[in-house]
Motif scaffolding. Structure first.
Motif, PDB file in Angstrom:
ATOM      1  N   ASN A   1       0.823  -1.205   0.000  1.00 53.16           N
ATOM      2  CA  ASN A   1       0.000   0.000   0.000  1.00 53.16           C
ATOM      3  C   ASN A   1       0.859   1.258   0.000  1.00 53.16           C
ATOM      4  O   ASN A   1       0.565   2.230  -0.694  1.00 53.16           O
ATOM      5  CB  ASN A   1      -0.928   0.012   1.222  1.00 53.16           C
ATOM      6  CG  ASN A   1      -2.019  -1.033   1.108  1.00 53.16           C
ATOM      7  OD1 ASN A   1      -2.329  -1.492   0.013  1.00 53.16           O
ATOM      8  ND2 ASN A   1      -2.592  -1.409   2.227  1.00 53.16           N
ATOM      9  N   LEU A   2       1.927   1.232   0.789  1.00 51.83           N
ATOM     10  CA  LEU A   2       2.837   2.377   0.814  1.00 51.83           C
ATOM     11  C   LEU A   2       3.459   2.585  -0.561  1.00 51.83           C
ATOM     12  O   LEU A   2       3.591   3.717  -1.027  1.00 51.83           O
ATOM     13  CB  LEU A   2       3.940   2.150   1.849  1.00 51.83           C
ATOM     14  CG  LEU A   2       3.526   2.223   3.322  1.00 51.83           C
ATOM     15  CD1 LEU A   2       4.665   1.732   4.208  1.00 51.83           C
ATOM     16  CD2 LEU A   2       3.150   3.645   3.697  1.00 51.83           C
ATOM     17  N   ALA A   3       3.825   1.486  -1.203  1.00 53.38           N
ATOM     18  CA  ALA A   3       4.444   1.587  -2.529  1.00 53.38           C
ATOM     19  C   ALA A   3       3.465   2.208  -3.514  1.00 53.38           C
ATOM     20  O   ALA A   3       3.825   3.067  -4.319  1.00 53.38           O
ATOM     21  CB  ALA A   3       4.882   0.210  -3.025  1.00 53.38           C
ATOM     22  N   ARG A   4       2.213   1.801  -3.409  1.00 53.33           N
ATOM     23  CA  ARG A   4       1.194   2.322  -4.317  1.00 53.33           C
ATOM     24  C   ARG A   4       0.986   3.817  -4.077  1.00 53.33           C
ATOM     25  O   ARG A   4       0.935   4.596  -5.026  1.00 53.33           O
ATOM     26  CB  ARG A   4      -0.114   1.561  -4.128  1.00 53.33           C
ATOM     27  CG  ARG A   4      -1.103   1.795  -5.263  1.00 53.33           C
ATOM     28  CD  ARG A   4      -2.364   0.966  -5.078  1.00 53.33           C
ATOM     29  NE  ARG A   4      -2.056  -0.413  -4.761  1.00 53.33           N
ATOM     30  CZ  ARG A   4      -2.574  -1.097  -3.728  1.00 53.33           C
ATOM     31  NH1 ARG A   4      -3.422  -0.507  -2.919  1.00 53.33           N
ATOM     32  NH2 ARG A   4      -2.249  -2.348  -3.511  1.00 53.33           N
ATOM     33  N   ASN A   5       0.891   4.212  -2.807  1.00 54.07           N
ATOM     34  CA  ASN A   5       0.696   5.625  -2.494  1.00 54.07           C
ATOM     35  C   ASN A   5       1.877   6.465  -2.952  1.00 54.07           C
ATOM     36  O   ASN A   5       1.707   7.552  -3.487  1.00 54.07           O
ATOM     37  CB  ASN A   5       0.510   5.828  -0.984  1.00 54.07           C
ATOM     38  CG  ASN A   5      -0.789   5.228  -0.500  1.00 54.07           C
ATOM     39  OD1 ASN A   5      -1.646   4.896  -1.301  1.00 54.07           O
ATOM     40  ND2 ASN A   5      -0.912   5.087   0.806  1.00 54.07           N
ATOM     41  N   ALA A   6       3.072   5.931  -2.742  1.00 54.73           N
ATOM     42  CA  ALA A   6       4.274   6.667  -3.140  1.00 54.73           C
ATOM     43  C   ALA A   6       4.289   6.859  -4.644  1.00 54.73           C
ATOM     44  O   ALA A   6       4.644   7.911  -5.155  1.00 54.73           O
ATOM     45  CB  ALA A   6       5.517   5.918  -2.681  1.00 54.73           C
TER      46      ALA A   6
END
Lengths: 201, 238
Positions: A96-101
């Motif tokens: 999820n963090l990767a997607r948001n970034a």
């Protein structure tokens, strides 16, 4: 045609469930902090390399992967109560963090990507003694991964980190009965993309 | 009746139940088409497994202790933000007073502060007491300043969610700053001071009127206080 018995092609080395579920029953909020810290350190030593490897392969950027992996672990520490499946929780948060970034930085990344592809093309051959072949293999593998759809890449890379079909279905919200087909297609897509780049300049 | 892609994939990846494996093997023994497809899957799988590591970089060196440090909010600083002095006064009716702007009114009666684990507790009805519960994971010094009798200082090491400081006296104030809680009396009064330091506490020191009387570091205790048979440390206040 291979002759190996089916049993030899067993489950990958790090099945998620065997590692994620520990015998320690303490999960409640009131866990003494020294015990929590000890668990966290042990879990970190166990899992950080795998998470970083997954994120680096997925994003193509080992530095970003390092930051994302650390952030995911920090969030795990802050969480009140231990998740039932800590490893699956960790990877989900990291994804999820990767997607948001990616969403935030997409405009910046477009510029960066141009720079990066130039850099990748001129990757040095590496230590003396290694052939040009291994440098181009690395480039080809990275390109092949980048060419996959997000889901195919996730399937392939999570499987490489020891996710069972059941875990893959849960993590990627797939029908468990179709995981095998989708995974084999993802592997085939990777192979095709890799071989296609054999002729690329 | 050939093996479908799902079954072959599960077979190759070791995800097929044992009894289904036997049926698949029986079929493969007599079907060249399916055997060929299985062979392709195996070859692709091997290729992918051998290629992926080429994309890898060394794992960065990260110290988990650093992540723990970054994950934790700095509890003592947060106490400092509102008021240097948190004044808890146990009056006859068991009421408590807090300095304006302190977090105490919001926290009184609640179990604990979700973010820092710091608890302010007012126990009722009698005897009225005031106290603090502090997180275990940071070193703590408790300074008892200008505290006189009648009454005793009692230190125990039972389990608990945090380091607990309690007093049945009226007119006791607690001040906090980085890692130090200063307990002083606003007026002459009688009553005990009880401190419970769980064995899991990072480290704790107790200083009574400028003299260190009790210390626990890494679970081992050094103290000048007399120890009772039941494991409590107790000294009458001067």
């Amino acid at each position: 045609m291979r002759n190996d018995p089916v049993q030899a092609r067993g489950k990958p080395a790090n099945p998620v469930q065997a590692r994620g579920e520990r015998a320690d029953p303490i999960q409640a909020q009131g866990e003494p902090s020294s015990r929590r810290d000890a668990w966290f350190r042990a879990f970190f030593d166990d899992q950080f390399a795998s998470l970083h490897r997954y994120l680096a392969r997925f994003t193509g950027d080992p530095e970003v992967a390092g930051e994302l992996a650390q952030e995911a672990f920090i969030r795990l520490y802050r969480r009140r109560g231990r998740p039932d499946q800590p490893r699956a929780w960790l990877f989900t948060v990291a994804m999820n963090l990767a997607r948001n970034a990616k969403t935030k930085a997409s405009r910046q990344r477009r510029l960066l990507t141009l720079e990066r592809s130039t850099h990748v093309l001129s990757d040095p051959p590496g230590a003396p003694g290694t052939t040009c072949g291994s440098a181009s293999t690395r480039v080809r593998v990275k390109r092949a991964l980048a060419a996959l759809s997000g889901r195919d890449r996730q399937l392939l890379l999570l499987r490489a980190e020891g996710y069972s079909y059941k875990d893959l279905a849960a993590a990627l919200e797939l029908n468990e009965a179709s995981v095998g087909t989708l995974l084999s297609r993802a592997k085939a897509a990777f192979k095709d993309a890799y071989q296609e780049y054999a002729d690329a300049p | 009746m050939h093996l479908d892609q799902e079954t072959l994939s599960r077979l190759v990846d070791g995800e097929l139940p044992d009894d289904e494996v036997r049926w698949a093997e029986i079929h493969l023994a007599e079907c060249t088409a399916c055997s060929a497809r299985k062979g392709d899957l195996v070859a692709t799988d091997d290729l992918v497994s051998s290629l992926l590591p080429y994309a890898d970089d060394p794992t960065p060196h990260v110290d988990p202790a650093e992540l723990i440090r970054r994950a934790r909010p700095a509890a003592p600083r947060r106490l400092q933000r509102w008021a240097a002095a948190l004044i808890l006064t146990a009056a006859g009716a068991g009421a408590a007073y807090a300095a304006p702007g302190s977090p105490l009114p919001a926290l009184l009666g609640r179990g604990d502060d979700q973010r820092t684990g710091t608890e302010f507790r007012q126990e009722e009805p009698e005897p009225s007491s005031s106290g603090l519960v502090l997180p275990l994971d940071q070193p703590l010094t408790v300074r008892l300043e200008g505290i006189t009798g009648p009454g005793a200082l009692i230190v125990t090491t039972g389990t608990g969610p945090g380091i607990a400081i309690e007093s049945t006296r009226a007119g006791v104030s607690f001040e906090s700053e980085a890692g130090v809680i200063t307990v002083s009396q606003q007026q002459a009064s009688a009553g005990d001071f009880r401190l419970n330091v769980p064995p899991e506490a990072s480290s704790a020191r107790i200083v009574l009127n400028g003299r260190e009387v009790w210390r626990m570091i890494g679970g081992s205790i050094e103290t000048t206080l007399p120890e009772s048979p039941d494991g409590t440390y107790r000294e009458e206040l001067p």
